[in-house]
Design a protein around this motif. Sequence first.
Motif, PDB file in Angstrom:
ATOM      1  N   ALA A  92      42.671  50.179  35.614  1.00 37.53           N
ATOM      2  CA  ALA A  92      41.445  49.468  35.276  1.00 37.53           C
ATOM      3  C   ALA A  92      41.753  48.195  34.518  1.00 37.53           C
ATOM      4  CB  ALA A  92      40.533  50.362  34.446  1.00 37.53           C
ATOM      5  N   SER A  93      42.476  47.280  35.144  1.00 34.34           N
ATOM      6  CA  SER A  93      42.739  45.983  34.548  1.00 34.34           C
ATOM      7  C   SER A  93      42.777  44.956  35.645  1.00 34.34           C
ATOM      8  CB  SER A  93      44.074  45.987  33.788  1.00 34.34           C
ATOM      9  OG  SER A  93      45.127  46.259  34.664  1.00 34.34           O
ATOM     10  N   GLY A  94      42.686  43.667  35.254  1.00 37.38           N
ATOM     11  CA  GLY A  94      42.700  42.608  36.268  1.00 37.38           C
ATOM     12  C   GLY A  94      41.304  42.307  36.757  1.00 37.38           C
ATOM     13  N   PRO A  95      41.172  41.437  37.791  1.00 38.20           N
ATOM     14  CA  PRO A  95      39.874  40.972  38.245  1.00 38.20           C
ATOM     15  C   PRO A  95      38.931  42.077  38.678  1.00 38.20           C
ATOM     16  CG  PRO A  95      41.624  39.614  39.142  1.00 38.20           C
ATOM     17  CD  PRO A  95      42.274  40.776  38.477  1.00 38.20           C
ATOM     18  N   ALA A  96      39.453  43.186  39.131  1.00 42.21           N
ATOM     19  CA  ALA A  96      38.571  44.243  39.602  1.00 42.21           C
ATOM     20  C   ALA A  96      38.369  45.331  38.553  1.00 42.21           C
ATOM     21  CB  ALA A  96      39.128  44.862  40.881  1.00 42.21           C
ATOM     22  N   ALA A  97      38.702  45.024  37.305  1.00 42.56           N
ATOM     23  CA  ALA A  97      38.696  46.059  36.270  1.00 42.56           C
ATOM     24  C   ALA A  97      37.313  46.645  36.050  1.00 42.56           C
ATOM     25  CB  ALA A  97      39.228  45.482  34.962  1.00 42.56           C
ATOM     26  N   LYS A  98      36.279  45.819  36.186  1.00 46.92           N
ATOM     27  CA  LYS A  98      34.932  46.289  35.894  1.00 46.92           C
ATOM     28  C   LYS A  98      34.339  47.094  37.039  1.00 46.92           C
ATOM     29  CE  LYS A  98      34.070  42.179  33.076  1.00 46.92           C
ATOM     30  NZ  LYS A  98      33.224  40.993  32.912  1.00 46.92           N
ATOM     31  N   ALA A  99      35.058  47.192  38.117  1.00 46.42           N
ATOM     32  CA  ALA A  99      34.480  47.773  39.321  1.00 46.42           C
ATOM     33  C   ALA A  99      34.148  49.244  39.151  1.00 46.42           C
ATOM     34  CB  ALA A  99      35.435  47.578  40.501  1.00 46.42           C
ATOM     35  N   THR A 100      35.161  50.075  38.964  1.00 46.35           N
ATOM     36  CA  THR A 100      34.961  51.519  38.935  1.00 46.35           C
ATOM     37  C   THR A 100      35.997  52.148  38.034  1.00 46.35           C
ATOM     38  OG1 THR A 100      34.406  51.349  41.274  1.00 46.35           O
ATOM     39  CG2 THR A 100      34.609  53.551  40.383  1.00 46.35           C
ATOM     40  N   LYS A 101      35.620  53.105  37.243  1.00 50.90           N
ATOM     41  CA  LYS A 101      36.588  53.857  36.457  1.00 50.90           C
ATOM     42  C   LYS A 101      36.960  55.110  37.237  1.00 50.90           C
ATOM     43  CE  LYS A 101      39.073  54.750  32.844  1.00 50.90           C
ATOM     44  NZ  LYS A 101      40.333  54.060  32.678  1.00 50.90           N
ATOM     45  N   GLN A 108      32.293  47.370  47.986  1.00 53.50           N
ATOM     46  CA  GLN A 108      31.224  47.138  47.028  1.00 53.50           C
ATOM     47  C   GLN A 108      31.767  46.625  45.696  1.00 53.50           C
ATOM     48  OE1 GLN A 108      28.922  50.632  46.131  1.00 53.50           O
ATOM     49  NE2 GLN A 108      27.657  49.603  44.593  1.00 53.50           N
ATOM     50  N   ALA A 109      32.821  47.280  45.198  1.00 49.82           N
ATOM     51  CA  ALA A 109      33.383  46.901  43.900  1.00 49.82           C
ATOM     52  C   ALA A 109      33.990  45.503  43.938  1.00 49.82           C
ATOM     53  CB  ALA A 109      34.440  47.923  43.471  1.00 49.82           C
ATOM     54  N   LEU A 110      34.720  45.198  44.987  1.00 48.84           N
ATOM     55  CA  LEU A 110      35.397  43.899  45.067  1.00 48.84           C
ATOM     56  C   LEU A 110      34.406  42.777  45.337  1.00 48.84           C
ATOM     57  CD1 LEU A 110      38.527  45.048  47.103  1.00 48.84           C
ATOM     58  CD2 LEU A 110      38.381  44.619  44.641  1.00 48.84           C
ATOM     59  N   GLU A 111      33.391  43.033  46.141  1.00 47.09           N
ATOM     60  CA  GLU A 111      32.390  41.992  46.390  1.00 47.09           C
ATOM     61  C   GLU A 111      31.610  41.661  45.118  1.00 47.09           C
ATOM     62  OE1 GLU A 111      30.029  43.366  49.642  1.00 47.09           O
ATOM     63  OE2 GLU A 111      31.392  42.543  51.166  1.00 47.09           O
ATOM     64  N   ASP A 112      31.453  42.639  44.233  1.00 45.54           N
ATOM     65  CA  ASP A 112      30.797  42.374  42.948  1.00 45.54           C
ATOM     66  C   ASP A 112      31.592  41.385  42.102  1.00 45.54           C
ATOM     67  OD1 ASP A 112      28.714  44.043  43.550  1.00 45.54           O
ATOM     68  OD2 ASP A 112      29.466  45.756  42.390  1.00 45.54           O
ATOM     69  N   GLU A 113      32.884  41.280  42.377  1.00 48.48           N
ATOM     70  CA  GLU A 113      33.752  40.365  41.630  1.00 48.48           C
ATOM     71  C   GLU A 113      34.067  39.103  42.431  1.00 48.48           C
ATOM     72  OE1 GLU A 113      35.110  40.592  38.551  1.00 48.48           O
ATOM     73  OE2 GLU A 113      33.985  42.413  38.094  1.00 48.48           O
ATOM     74  N   ALA A 114      33.295  38.805  43.470  1.00 47.60           N
ATOM     75  CA  ALA A 114      33.610  37.697  44.375  1.00 47.60           C
ATOM     76  C   ALA A 114      33.709  36.359  43.641  1.00 47.60           C
ATOM     77  CB  ALA A 114      32.561  37.620  45.483  1.00 47.60           C
ATOM     78  N   ASP A 115      32.794  36.079  42.731  1.00 45.97           N
ATOM     79  CA  ASP A 115      32.829  34.796  42.017  1.00 45.97           C
ATOM     80  C   ASP A 115      34.120  34.666  41.206  1.00 45.97           C
ATOM     81  OD1 ASP A 115      30.374  34.150  43.055  1.00 45.97           O
ATOM     82  OD2 ASP A 115      29.246  34.675  41.245  1.00 45.97           O
ATOM     83  N   ARG A 116      34.518  35.732  40.600  1.00 45.37           N
ATOM     84  CA  ARG A 116      35.756  35.724  39.808  1.00 45.37           C
ATOM     85  C   ARG A 116      36.973  35.510  40.705  1.00 45.37           C
ATOM     86  NH1 ARG A 116      36.962  37.938  34.745  1.00 45.37           N
ATOM     87  NH2 ARG A 116      39.148  38.462  34.435  1.00 45.37           N
ATOM     88  N   PHE A 117      37.010  36.199  41.826  1.00 44.01           N
ATOM     89  CA  PHE A 117      38.128  36.026  42.748  1.00 44.01           C
ATOM     90  C   PHE A 117      38.211  34.587  43.261  1.00 44.01           C
ATOM     91  CE2 PHE A 117      37.846  40.758  43.505  1.00 44.01           C
ATOM     92  CZ  PHE A 117      39.088  41.049  42.981  1.00 44.01           C
ATOM     93  N   HIS A 118      37.084  34.012  43.598  1.00 49.72           N
ATOM     94  CA  HIS A 118      37.084  32.629  44.081  1.00 49.72           C
ATOM     95  C   HIS A 118      37.606  31.679  43.003  1.00 49.72           C
ATOM     96  CE1 HIS A 118      35.447  32.799  48.099  1.00 49.72           C
ATOM     97  NE2 HIS A 118      34.453  33.588  47.708  1.00 49.72           N
ATOM     98  N   ALA A 119      37.215  31.902  41.748  1.00 46.82           N
ATOM     99  CA  ALA A 119      37.692  31.049  40.657  1.00 46.82           C
ATOM    100  C   ALA A 119      39.204  31.167  40.496  1.00 46.82           C
ATOM    101  CB  ALA A 119      36.984  31.424  39.350  1.00 46.82           C
ATOM    102  N   VAL A 120      39.730  32.389  40.574  1.00 46.59           N
ATOM    103  CA  VAL A 120      41.183  32.591  40.454  1.00 46.59           C
ATOM    104  C   VAL A 120      41.911  31.939  41.625  1.00 46.59           C
ATOM    105  CG1 VAL A 120      43.026  34.296  40.388  1.00 46.59           C
ATOM    106  CG2 VAL A 120      40.909  34.717  39.134  1.00 46.59           C
ATOM    107  N   LEU A 121      41.377  32.094  42.822  1.00 46.24           N
ATOM    108  CA  LEU A 121      42.021  31.515  44.010  1.00 46.24           C
ATOM    109  C   LEU A 121      42.067  30.001  43.920  1.00 46.24           C
ATOM    110  CD1 LEU A 121      40.466  33.868  46.706  1.00 46.24           C
ATOM    111  CD2 LEU A 121      42.896  33.696  46.122  1.00 46.24           C
ATOM    112  N   ARG A 122      41.023  29.396  43.392  1.00 44.65           N
ATOM    113  CA  ARG A 122      41.056  27.935  43.209  1.00 44.65           C
ATOM    114  C   ARG A 122      42.134  27.551  42.202  1.00 44.65           C
ATOM    115  NH1 ARG A 122      35.351  28.569  43.440  1.00 44.65           N
ATOM    116  NH2 ARG A 122      35.236  28.630  41.152  1.00 44.65           N
TER     117      ARG A 122
END
Length: 282
Positions: A5-14, A126-140
Amino acid sequence: MTQCASGPAAKATKSTESAKATKATKATYVFAVARTLDPAVVADLGGMTDGEPVRVLPLGSLTAVVQSVPAHDFTDDAWQKRLSDPQDLERCARSHHEVVSASAAHGPAVPLPLATLYFSDARARQALEDEADRFHAVLRRIAHHAEWGVKVYGPPASPPDDVDRPAPAADRGRPAPGAGLAYLERKRGLQQRREQHHERSLRIAEEVDAELGKLATAARRLRPHGHRPSDARGSQLLNATYLVAEHRAHEFAELTRALRGRTGARIEISGPWVPYSFVGEV
């Protein structure tokens, strides 16, 4: 089900579905997230388990690199046992890194932590799409960049040969007058020289970090590794990592060599690496 539970997808699911996972046949292991990726790039990789291909999972405007794995092999209990087996843990880390590196070789990719799993493709999506904005920011941020590691070592300060030399005898083995005071003075002088040597070494490490930081997009200072008496490299004064644009990589390496010659310090450089250290700060 998420084992890490760390990194960009940390908030997704425990990892609250571990008990259910033991009854399930498969879980979805996630290696990385990218914008787009040709499935052929990862199809022939072994991944974390035999018999299941590494594949891509569409996430709307993003793509995840995943693999179906036996759920019972990645429960909390199973993973804790793996952590206690250095060889098994190293095998998992190498397999994870192989897939991440292959993905990143064809465009920016956000590596997810080791052992990031979900109960199904649908839960992962579902979990990763919830973090889409964060992933796009990191990719940029990491596009056309790589991570470089730099370690600076200071040579050990050698004490003078005569510091612990026995004091001269005045008569029948007794020390000469003032010998004790002279010995203490030598010891104090040695300690002072050691402190001065350490301060100079620290200034060199700060100079190296400052100079390299000017060429980097971002930098992180890591905890220096402990010094072992048998380590001929000396004590580690700087353990840092830098996010460097591809077009500045040669300049970064040249500056490292120049600093090595100018300061006389032992400077080790490693890379380029997938920017693991710079994907969790956005």
